[in-house]
Design a protein around this motif. Structure first.
Motif, PDB file in Angstrom:
ATOM      1  N   TYR A  57      -3.948  14.243  17.938  1.00  0.00           N
ATOM      2  CA  TYR A  57      -4.390  15.189  16.807  1.00  0.00           C
ATOM      3  C   TYR A  57      -5.281  14.599  15.853  1.00  0.00           C
ATOM      4  O   TYR A  57      -6.205  15.173  15.160  1.00  0.00           O
ATOM      5  N   SER A 100      -6.366  27.389  15.823  1.00  0.00           N
ATOM      6  CA  SER A 100      -7.747  28.138  15.569  1.00  0.00           C
ATOM      7  C   SER A 100      -7.503  29.691  14.727  1.00  0.00           C
ATOM      8  O   SER A 100      -6.500  30.231  15.429  1.00  0.00           O
ATOM      9  N   ARG A 125     -19.371  10.471  16.487  1.00  0.00           N
ATOM     10  CA  ARG A 125     -18.249  11.490  16.922  1.00  0.00           C
ATOM     11  C   ARG A 125     -18.164  11.085  18.516  1.00  0.00           C
ATOM     12  O   ARG A 125     -19.156  11.001  19.097  1.00  0.00           O
ATOM     13  N   LYS A 167      -8.757  14.456  16.936  1.00  0.00           N
ATOM     14  CA  LYS A 167      -9.728  15.568  16.919  1.00  0.00           C
ATOM     15  C   LYS A 167      -9.821  16.056  15.443  1.00  0.00           C
ATOM     16  O   LYS A 167     -10.870  16.660  15.127  1.00  0.00           O
ATOM     17  N   PHE A 168      -8.949  15.824  14.462  1.00  0.00           N
ATOM     18  CA  PHE A 168      -9.307  16.124  13.209  1.00  0.00           C
ATOM     19  C   PHE A 168     -10.319  15.176  12.449  1.00  0.00           C
ATOM     20  O   PHE A 168     -11.182  15.633  11.911  1.00  0.00           O
ATOM     21  N   ASP A 169     -10.275  13.958  12.960  1.00  0.00           N
ATOM     22  CA  ASP A 169     -11.388  13.203  12.461  1.00  0.00           C
ATOM     23  C   ASP A 169     -12.671  13.508  13.041  1.00  0.00           C
ATOM     24  O   ASP A 169     -13.623  13.424  12.303  1.00  0.00           O
ATOM     25  N   ASP A 170     -12.891  13.992  14.168  1.00  0.00           N
ATOM     26  CA  ASP A 170     -14.171  14.099  14.727  1.00  0.00           C
ATOM     27  C   ASP A 170     -14.733  15.509  14.242  1.00  0.00           C
ATOM     28  O   ASP A 170     -15.786  15.686  14.242  1.00  0.00           O
ATOM     29  N   LYS A 171     -13.698  16.284  13.966  1.00  0.00           N
ATOM     30  CA  LYS A 171     -14.150  17.724  13.576  1.00  0.00           C
ATOM     31  C   LYS A 171     -14.293  18.077  11.817  1.00  0.00           C
ATOM     32  O   LYS A 171     -15.420  18.620  11.533  1.00  0.00           O
ATOM     33  N   TYR A 172     -13.659  17.217  11.255  1.00  0.00           N
ATOM     34  CA  TYR A 172     -13.771  17.188   9.628  1.00  0.00           C
ATOM     35  C   TYR A 172     -14.430  15.882   8.637  1.00  0.00           C
ATOM     36  O   TYR A 172     -15.077  16.186   8.041  1.00  0.00           O
ATOM     37  N   PRO A 195      -5.361  21.282  21.839  1.00  0.00           N
ATOM     38  CA  PRO A 195      -6.262  21.824  20.782  1.00  0.00           C
ATOM     39  C   PRO A 195      -5.688  21.718  19.312  1.00  0.00           C
ATOM     40  O   PRO A 195      -4.357  21.834  19.318  1.00  0.00           O
TER      41      PRO A 195
END
Length: 524
Positions: free
Chosen positions: A506, A476, A523, A509-514, A473
């Protein structure tokens, strides 16, 4: 006054008639070229399943035949239907080819092999340029050709380091051999961009004051152009994606969103050229970003329209360039100005092709070993010796960028009266023809021999990321410092063991979240 007025009217009428005749000749030339281009597409379609011939070779052969016909009809005065124009190539033909390359690329494979692609596409070009430059400076005088300056030899190194992988890509299947296809394709695009950027940097060198610092300045200029051009392409792609997502042009008309998809990449290319950056790099990364985000923000009709339109424009531009190369081979003006003996010409051709092969081998095999060492923990990106041979072979062919750079260095608007410069233009044209036709003929048999269909062990399904990869992850703010420290330690350990794998995880994950919530795209 009357006589003067009459004379003026008569003179204007004569000029008008001359202009009309010139316009008529130009229209006829365009019609003829369009007809030959259409013939080339039809013949290429009929020979699509042929074991030896592909569309690039077909275009060159038809161009050569057309040049001979025009030469015969003009009684030996010209072999051209249209004359080469640098602006036409760099501003109208090259942008759709490079943008479509970025727009159609399989991004997962491209970025998974990004380190290897960059090894081949950047340091590889420098190694090849050095070998070709030194080799030509040493061997050309031995055959009696010593009329070039130092800057010309540096330019020659770059010109013949620019690859053309169209023939190989027409044979490879990116579903059956995704690793090999992504390496050949990615290196071809990065190689062209690097060659153009390096060519621009070399033109700024003061050859009378070449020192170690001059080499450092070339590398510094190259890195600056490379990074800023890439950043500009990414920024324009993100702006386009954000505009399409927030303004939703499709609710009124799909024409508007298609127009935005067509115009913004071209704007990025021209803006880069205006700022003296690399338009190739800019429009390539703009294409990658727009296919990743912007394409998902338009209607289904616009998606189909844009994808097919980009591919069609690229196909026509490539056929146009190879057709012209075939015609230029019978340009009697350059052959007359060159004024070199047949023996000297053959010796120069042999030297150039030998240096291309040696320069290519000097970085493909060592850098492949280095790439395998860097990715030794991931068997999916291991480059076998057979793959290395195919990658080496794919880069032996020269194409449109070599032609354009040669014309830019040795001609003015496609014309030169300097014998040495005319010789280098004809050498470049012959090298492009020879490598494309001869090596292109042998490409399909070679790949079938080395990579038979039933033994293609390089195919991997898209879902190749293990399940434990998804348990890494992002840090956070909602959890304790000790928990985040433990995660950071695990991440650093993973990064050292499998750097490409971890960075890719990583980024997803960054792409999906931001990124996707702001710029668009489904997504995961």
């Amino acid at each position: 006054m009357e006589l003067f007025g009459a004379g003026g009217v008569g003179g204007m009428g004569l000029i008008s008639r001359y202009v009309n005749e010139a316009d008529h000749a130009q229209v006829v030339s365009i019609v003829l070229f369009a007809a030959v281009l259409s013939l080339c597409i039809v013949v290429g379609h009929l020979l699509h399943e042929n074991k030896w011939v592909n569309e690039s070779i077909t275009a060159i052969i038809i161009g050569g035949v057309s040049g001979v016909v025009v030469l015969f009809l003009s009684k030996g005065t010209s072999s051209h239907i249209l004359r080469f124009n640098e602006d036409l190539f760099f501003y109208y033909l090259l942008p759709p080819i490079i943008f479509n390359a970025g727009f159609q690329v399989k991004k997962k494979q491209f970025f998974r092999n990004f380190s290897t692609i960059m090894l081949f596409g950047v340091p590889g070009v420098f190694i090849s340029t050095v070998i070709i430059t030194i080799g030509s400076m040493w061997l050309f005088p031995k055959i009696g050709f010593n009329e070039l300056e130092t800057q010309d030899f540096l330019a020659i190194g770059v010109i013949f380091s620019s690859t053309d992988t169209v023939c190989t890509l027409q044979v490879l299947d990116q579903d059956e051999t995704p690793l090999l296809y992504s390496l050949v394709f990615g290196e071809g695009v990065v190689n062209d961009a690097t060659s153009v950027v390096l060519f621009k940097a070399i033109q700024k060198i003061d050859v009378s004051r070449i020192t170690g610092w001059a080499s450092v300045n070339v590398i510094k200029d190259f890195l600056f152009l490379f990074s800023t051009s890439t950043a500009l392409g990414v920024v324009v792609g993100l702006l386009t994606s954000y505009a399409l997502r927030t303004l939703y042009f499709g609710r009124h008309s799909t024409d508007r969103e298609c127009a935005i998809m067509f115009l913004m990449p071209y704007l990025s290319y021209m803006l880069a050229e205006l700022l003296h950056l690399s338009g190739i790099l800019t429009v390539f990364f703009c294409g990658i970003v727009m296919s990743h985000y912007a394409w998902h923000n338009v209607t289904e009709n616009s998606r189909v329209t844009t994808r097919h339109t980009f591919a069609t424009m690229s196909f026509i531009a490539e056929a146009f360039i190879f057709l012209y190369c075939g015609m230029d081979a019978s340009d009697v003006e350059k052959w007359k100005i060159s004024n070199k003996s047949f023996k000297t010409c053959i010796s120069m051709y042999s030297i150039i092709i030998l240096l291309i092969a040696v320069g290519r081998a000097a970085f493909v095999f060592p850098l492949s070993v280095l790439s395998n060492y860097m990715n030794k923990s991931d068997e999916r990106v291991s480059i076998t010796f057979k793959h290395q041979v195919v990658i080496w072979w794919a880069g032996l062919m020269r194409g449109a960028v070599s032609i354009a750079l040669a014309f830019k260095q040795f001609t003015y608007s496609g014309v030169t009266m300097i014998p040495a410069h005319a010789t280098m233009v004809t050498n470049t044209v012959f090298t492009v023809l020879f490598t494309t036709v001869v090596f292109g003929f042998l490409t399909k048999p070679l790949i079938r021999l080395l990579l038979p269909h039933h033994t293609s062990g390089n195919h991997h399904p898209d879902n190749t990321i293990p399940s434990h990869d998804m348990t890494l992850p992002l840090l956070s703010f909602d959890e304790s410092a000790s928990t985040n420290i433990l995660r950071a330690k695990d991440s650093i350990s993973m990064l050292l063991e499998r750097p490409v794998y971890t960075i890719h995880s990583y980024w997803r994950k960054f792409d999906d979240k931001y990124m996707r919530p702001m710029f668009g795209g489904p997504r995961r």
